[in-house]
Design a protein around this motif. Structure first.
Motif, short mmCIF file in Angstrom:
data_model
loop_
_atom_site.label_atom_id
_atom_site.label_comp_id
_atom_site.label_asym_id
_atom_site.label_seq_id
_atom_site.Cartn_x
_atom_site.Cartn_y
_atom_site.Cartn_z
N ASP A 74 -8.50 4.34 7.53
CA ASP A 74 -8.29 4.22 6.09
C ASP A 74 -6.78 4.16 5.84
O ASP A 74 -6.14 5.18 5.59
CB ASP A 74 -8.93 5.41 5.36
N ASN A 75 -6.23 2.96 5.89
CA ASN A 75 -4.79 2.78 5.80
C ASN A 75 -4.25 3.04 4.40
O ASN A 75 -3.09 3.43 4.24
CB ASN A 75 -4.40 1.38 6.27
N VAL A 76 -5.06 2.81 3.38
CA VAL A 76 -4.62 3.14 2.02
C VAL A 76 -4.41 4.65 1.91
O VAL A 76 -3.37 5.12 1.42
CB VAL A 76 -5.63 2.66 0.97
N ALA A 77 -5.38 5.41 2.41
CA ALA A 77 -5.24 6.88 2.39
C ALA A 77 -4.06 7.32 3.24
O ALA A 77 -3.33 8.25 2.87
CB ALA A 77 -6.53 7.53 2.88
N GLY A 78 -3.85 6.67 4.38
CA GLY A 78 -2.73 7.04 5.24
C GLY A 78 -1.38 6.82 4.57
O GLY A 78 -0.50 7.67 4.62
N GLY A 79 -1.22 5.65 3.93
CA GLY A 79 0.02 5.38 3.22
C GLY A 79 0.22 6.34 2.06
O GLY A 79 1.35 6.77 1.78
N ARG A 80 -0.86 6.69 1.42
CA ARG A 80 -0.79 7.64 0.28
C ARG A 80 -0.39 9.03 0.76
O ARG A 80 0.47 9.68 0.15
CB ARG A 80 -2.16 7.66 -0.40
N ILE A 133 12.16 7.41 -3.21
CA ILE A 133 11.44 7.16 -1.97
C ILE A 133 11.25 5.66 -1.77
O ILE A 133 10.70 4.97 -2.63
CB ILE A 133 10.06 7.86 -1.97
N GLY A 134 11.71 5.15 -0.64
CA GLY A 134 11.50 3.76 -0.30
C GLY A 134 10.45 3.61 0.78
O GLY A 134 9.93 4.61 1.32
N THR A 135 10.15 2.38 1.10
CA THR A 135 9.19 2.14 2.19
C THR A 135 9.60 0.92 2.99
O THR A 135 10.19 -0.03 2.44
CB THR A 135 7.76 1.94 1.66
N ILE A 136 9.34 0.97 4.29
CA ILE A 136 9.44 -0.21 5.15
C ILE A 136 8.01 -0.61 5.49
O ILE A 136 7.31 0.10 6.21
CB ILE A 136 10.25 0.08 6.42
N ALA A 137 7.57 -1.70 4.89
CA ALA A 137 6.19 -2.15 5.05
C ALA A 137 6.07 -3.11 6.23
O ALA A 137 7.06 -3.66 6.70
CB ALA A 137 5.72 -2.83 3.77
N GLY A 138 4.84 -3.30 6.66
CA GLY A 138 4.58 -4.24 7.74
C GLY A 138 4.39 -5.65 7.22
O GLY A 138 4.53 -5.92 6.02
N PRO A 139 4.05 -6.60 8.10
CA PRO A 139 3.91 -8.00 7.71
C PRO A 139 2.83 -8.19 6.64
O PRO A 139 1.73 -7.65 6.77
CB PRO A 139 3.51 -8.71 9.01
N PRO A 140 3.11 -8.95 5.59
CA PRO A 140 2.16 -9.09 4.49
C PRO A 140 0.93 -9.94 4.83
O PRO A 140 0.05 -10.09 3.98
CB PRO A 140 2.99 -9.77 3.39
N ASP A 141 0.87 -10.48 6.06
CA ASP A 141 -0.33 -11.24 6.44
C ASP A 141 -1.28 -10.41 7.30
O ASP A 141 -2.18 -10.96 7.94
CB ASP A 141 0.06 -12.52 7.18
N MET A 142 -1.09 -9.07 7.31
CA MET A 142 -1.97 -8.18 8.06
C MET A 142 -2.54 -7.13 7.10
O MET A 142 -1.80 -6.53 6.32
CB MET A 142 -1.21 -7.51 9.21
N THR A 143 -3.84 -6.91 7.17
CA THR A 143 -4.49 -6.00 6.22
C THR A 143 -3.98 -4.57 6.35
O THR A 143 -3.86 -3.86 5.35
CB THR A 143 -6.02 -6.01 6.42
N ALA A 144 -3.66 -4.13 7.56
CA ALA A 144 -3.16 -2.76 7.74
C ALA A 144 -1.87 -2.56 6.97
O ALA A 144 -1.66 -1.54 6.30
CB ALA A 144 -2.94 -2.45 9.22
N ALA A 145 -0.98 -3.54 7.03
CA ALA A 145 0.30 -3.44 6.33
C ALA A 145 0.11 -3.45 4.82
O ALA A 145 0.72 -2.67 4.09
CB ALA A 145 1.21 -4.59 6.75
N VAL A 146 -0.75 -4.33 4.35
CA VAL A 146 -1.02 -4.42 2.91
C VAL A 146 -1.63 -3.12 2.40
O VAL A 146 -1.24 -2.61 1.33
CB VAL A 146 -1.94 -5.61 2.62
N ASP A 147 -2.56 -2.55 3.17
CA ASP A 147 -3.22 -1.32 2.74
C ASP A 147 -2.25 -0.13 2.73
O ASP A 147 -2.29 0.71 1.81
CB ASP A 147 -4.40 -1.00 3.66
N ARG A 148 -1.37 -0.03 3.71
CA ARG A 148 -0.41 1.07 3.75
C ARG A 148 0.58 0.96 2.60
O ARG A 148 0.96 1.98 2.00
CB ARG A 148 0.32 1.09 5.10
N LEU A 149 0.98 -0.26 2.26
CA LEU A 149 1.88 -0.45 1.12
C LEU A 149 1.17 -0.08 -0.18
O LEU A 149 1.78 0.55 -1.06
CB LEU A 149 2.34 -1.91 1.08
#
Length: 335
Positions: A167-173, A187-203
């Motif tokens: 659950d990457n949304v919960a993890g990012g939260r 608070i800033g964030t370094i997100a992953g590539p926007p073409d991967m669901t894990a990165a989008v969910d964590r953001l």
């Protein structure tokens, strides 16, 4: 020197036809329980070793499973995420005496070659990991009817295939919420590539936590899950937002890069800037300071994905199932 026992000898001792003996030995159907027992006993008494090619003709199975990774070679062999995946898959396959075949399906001609290889029946099924928005693997594999399980939610065709995800949304939260609880307000964030669901969910999880805390969510930089990209993103982020006192990073490798940049700039961690990573695959324990992170157990995910694939193979048909594993926050010195 004694010659190896033959299939004809097995059939003669078992009192069955050669065709029945072949089906019984190689896992084919239409063999009675009595004939199967007789053939099994003949095989044991003679020490007969089955011919793998003959078994394949009877069962139409190759006894091999592909792990498909649509990433360049250098990332596959440098990121512990992939080592954990291969370890988890192979651990399960070994219990069934199945062979792992690694396919690096980068976009373009190599990706098309991989699809052709899979469509020709060279493997019994596939585990797909680290897929991207435009690789089309879920649709391609569903179209050719190859049993498959994805590690991570696919962009397209998720309703047609089985996948195991954290659950990457919960993890990012949770990562962001920890920074808020520490008292960080920028608070800033370094997100992953926007073409991967894990990165989008964590953001998305980061944005949800920021909104819940009433904090601005404009401090975003993008990396590609590598350490070098983490360094570059951290420089960009701190150049634009020098007042940051917390950074949530979408992978531990990128967080390791960010920690290097903070050290170069003389920013104390966690005194000046608290940092939280994501993965907990060994990198977080070796950084300075050790990295607070969100654990996704890739070994467990890969093992569960492989077991689900074997269930599909045993049932003789592809399936569609979703398994989502909760993340775990691991507290160390960086936050």
């Amino acid at each position: 020197m004694n010659s190896q026992p033959t299939l004809d000898e097995v059939a003669r001792i078992a009192g069955v036809s050669r065709a029945t003996a072949s089906r019984a030995i190689n896992g084919g159907s239409r063999v009675s329980a009595t004939a199967q027992r007789a053939v099994d006993e003949a095989v044991r008494s003679l020490g007969y070793v089955p011919n793998p090619a003959a078994r394949s003709l009877v069962t139409r199975r190759t006894d091999s499973v592909a792990v498909i990774v649509p990433e360049p070679d250098e990332r596959v062999f440098s990121d512990p995420f992939f080592a954990g995946t291969l370890r988890g898959v192979n651990r399960v396959l070994a219990t069934r005496d199945l062979q792992l075949v690694l396919l690096l399906a980068t976009p373009g001609a190599q990706g098309q070659r991989t699809i052709r290889y899979l469509s020709r029946g060279h493997v019994d099924g596939a585990v797909v990991v680290s897929h991207h928005k435009n690789d089309g693997l879920a649709d391609h594999l569903a179209a050719i009817g190859l049993p498959c399980v994805f590690v991570g939610r696919p962009w397209n065709g998720a309703e047609r295939v089985t996948y195991v995800d954290v659950d990457n949304v919960a993890g990012g939260r949770e990562a962001t919420r920890l920074l808020v609880e520490r008292g960080a307000t920028r608070i800033g964030t370094i997100a992953g590539p926007p073409d991967m669901t894990a990165a989008v969910d964590r953001l998305l999880g980061w944005r949800e936590a920021m909104a819940a805390a009433g904090l601005p969510d404009d401090a975003v930089a993008i990396g590609d899950f590598t350490e070098a990209s983490g360094e570059e993103a951290a420089r960009e982020l701190l150049d634009r937002h020098p007042d940051l006192d917390g950074i949530a990073v979408a992978s531990d490798l990128m967080a390791a890069g960010a920690l290097k940049v903070l050290a170069e700039l003389g920013r104390q961690v966690p005194g000046d800037v608290a940092v939280v990573g994501y993965d907990d695959l060994g990198v977080a324990e070796r950084t300075s300071p050790p990295l607070t992170t969100v654990r996704q157990s890739i070994d467990e995910m890969a093992e569960r994905a492989t077991r689900l694939l074997l269930e599909q193979l045993d049932q003789g048909r592809p399936g569609a199932m979703r398994v989502v594993i909760p993340p775990v926050l691991v507290r160390r010195d960086s936050a």
